[in-house]
Design a protein around this motif. Structure first.
Motif, PDB file in Angstrom:
ATOM      1  N   GLU A   1       0.819  -1.211   0.000  1.00  0.00           N
ATOM      2  CA  GLU A   1       0.000   0.000   0.000  1.00  0.00           C
ATOM      3  C   GLU A   1       0.857   1.268   0.000  1.00  0.00           C
TER       4      GLU A   1
ATOM      5  N   THR B   1      -6.419  -6.699  -0.400  1.00  0.00           N
ATOM      6  CA  THR B   1      -7.771  -7.046   0.018  1.00  0.00           C
ATOM      7  C   THR B   1      -7.773  -8.414   0.680  1.00  0.00           C
TER       8      THR B   1
ATOM      9  N   SER C   1      -9.176  -3.546   3.069  1.00  0.00           N
ATOM     10  CA  SER C   1      -7.723  -3.668   3.087  1.00  0.00           C
ATOM     11  C   SER C   1      -7.311  -4.649   4.179  1.00  0.00           C
TER      12      SER C   1
END
Length: 96
Positions: A50, A57, A64
């Motif tokens: 990220e 996911t 997240s």
């Protein structure tokens, strides 16, 4: 692009970084339990993905992996890591 599959999360995610794209998916089933531990593996690699402008996911919820509550030291998850476009395709297939 082309990616290799080593069967290991760290080398496969590293390869995604080196190639600037791709997807890593590790999902579970009734017969094959999830292997990746949230606290020790998933959260650390998910944070790197990220921070590199990618997406992550959880296999059962469209959130997240960094938003999954750690309520057990041995909690295991099926995950999808990758570029935002690739994870969006995964989400469309799995959640719609």
């Amino acid at each position: 692009y082309t990616l290799r599959y080593s069967g290991g999360m760290v080398p496969d995610v590293y390869h995604m970084f080196a190639k600037s794209g791709g997807v890593f998916s590790n999902v579970s089933s009734e017969k094959a339990r999830a292997k990746l531990r949230l606290l020790y593996e998933v959260a650390a690699i998910g944070l790197m993905v990220e921070c590199a402008d990618g997406a992550t996911t959880h296999e059962f919820e469209d959130i997240s992996v960094l938003d999954v509550e750690i309520d057990d030291l041995d909690k295991r998850l099926g995950v999808c890591f990758g570029s935002k476009d690739e994870v969006a395709k995964y989400r469309k297939f799995m959640f719609e």
